[in-house]
Design an enzyme around this catalytic site. Structure first.
Site: not given
Ligand code: URA
Length: 434
Positions: A163, A170, A189
């Protein structure tokens, strides 16, 4: 099994469902640098346009979770709770929710983040208590939870590394606002730390990632499906982020507002969101049968101030100096303090969270680039909130900054609120989904 990136991207381009194995191969290859950033950017953009099926989103989440360390919280005694916000302006809910829930004997085990764009981050806020750290060994995390009742740690290199890498990509490729990508990012998470109840506060409005209710509900349902795929109890709150939450926007100023709220001196909107989130946790865990009973008990606890000490003990257990917050006025002074005044009589009917969040960043409370340092003393105080009566000359909001004042900020601040002769009803909780 070895797959080919070109076959995967062709399938995604034509909305052909990918298998869990293909998704896991893709994410694993990306983490190991066998798939490049430009290939992954193309994949993320294809997902942005074509979406993902529920099965694909679950597989994506699983591949994120499996990319790193998963906490063993079996040594935490008692019931475990977690609450997460999708991010907003002035959102210090976790800092009040966690001590409140801990006061019922429930252990709050949380992984939090830093500010993103205009949205603030719990870790940045807590770092205003000099010495406080989210970088805890796994043992220290469990010890703090058991001894204090709550602990907050951060995403390190070995926690959901997929992530971390995807989010950074991203962020610079216009693919943050994709529902499956957000859902997998947030839920991965949350899933690396087990909990008996997970509350997700999905913020909706100008100061949030989700700008309207339909999109927020889609995200909420996506996250519930992922939670159920992991046998997790998930309750969702959709809350308003058209306007900031509470009166304080910044870092130390938000910790101070959380402390005040725990001591019977908090803004109504913050109390409502906190008590509803805590009420959901307490009913999910069977501590109360009815949500309204749980919520009213939470309000009483905020009135007595009996759970405030949990916040101080938690900050101190993680190395922070909480006296700085208790003596806020002496410790967080700024070179400049500027008051923005009302220019007519009436009611404040709107305060634009996005503009106010951006202004708070300009004042030094947030980061414009990854390298920026946060000024913990900088921020904004909303002397008036939406729904309040104002007279010409009343202070509507105050800037605190160590930067020289830019007149443009004052002009933007004046445009961030609307005064009308007719008041409008304000809504804080939009919907509960469980
Ligand atoms: N918070 C996150 O942890 N990930 C996202 O993609 C958007 C907000």
């Amino acid at each position: 099994m070895n797959y080919s990136f070109s076959e995967i991207i062709e399938k995604k381009k034509h909305s052909i469902e990918l298998s869990a194995e293909e998704i896991k191969w893709l994410i694993n290859s990306y983490v190991k640098n066998n798939v490049t950033d430009y290939q992954m950017a193309a994949f993320a953009m294809a997902v942005y346009f074509n979406g993902m099926t529920k099965a694909e989103t679950l597989a994506l989440t699983q591949s994120y979770v499996e990319s790193g360390y998963v906490y063993d919280v079996s040594e935490v005694t008692g019931l475990k709770a977690d609450k997460h916000s999708t991010g907003g302006v002035g959102d210090k809910t976790s800092l009040v929710y966690s001590p409140l829930v801990a006061s019922y004997g429930v252990k709050v085990c949380k992984l939090s983040g830093r500010g993103l764009g205009v949205t603030g981050g719990t870790i940045d806020k807590l770092e205003s208590c000099k010495g406080w750290t989210s970088e805890l060994s796994k043992e220290k995390f469990i010890k703090t939870i058991n001894e204090v009742g709550m602990s907050i740690t951060g995403q390190s290199d070995d926690i959901v590394p997929a992530d971390k890498k995807m989010y950074a990509l991203r962020d610079v490729t216009g693919t943050v606002d994709s529902i499956p990508l957000i859902a997998a990012s947030i839920m991965s998470k949350k899933l690396v730390i087990d909990s008996d109840s997970l509350i997700l506060d999905v913020k909706v409005g100008a100061g949030a990632f989700m700008k309207n209710i339909d999109i927020a509900e889609k995200l909420a349902n996506e996250m519930i499906t992922i939670g159920h795929g992991y046998n997790r109890k998930v309750s969702i709150l959709l809350t308003d982020m058209q306007k900031p939450l509470g009166k304080a926007i910044g870092n130390a100023i938000e910790v101070k507002e959380a402390w005040d709220t725990l001591n019977n001196n908090g803004p109504e909107d913050l109390k409502e969101v906190v008590c509803t989130a805590a009420g959901l946790t307490l009913t999910d865990l069977g501590i109360f049968d009815k949500l309204e009973d749980a919520i009213s008990d939470c309000y009483k606890k905020l009135e007595t101030g009996e759970c405030a000490h949990f916040l101080q003990e938690f900050v101190e257990a993680q190395g922070g100096n909480f006296e700085l917050i208790k003596n806020y006025e002496q410790n967080f002074t700024t070179k400049n303090k500027i008051e923005v005044l009302a220019e007519e009589n009436g009611y404040i009917i709107s305060q634009d969270a996005e503009t106010i969040g951006l202004l708070s960043m300009e004042l030094g409370a947030g980061r414009k680039t990854k390298e920026d340092l946060i000024d913990f003393s900088a921020g904004i105080y909303l002397n008036k909130k939406t729904g309040d009566v104002v007279k010409t000359g009343d202070v509507v909001l105050t800037f605190y900054t160590n930067f020289d004042i830019n007149n443009d900020w004052i002009e933007k601040a004046k445009k961030s609120f609307t005064i009308s002769s007719q008041n409008e009803k304000q809504q804080n909780i939009i919907k509960i989904i469980r």
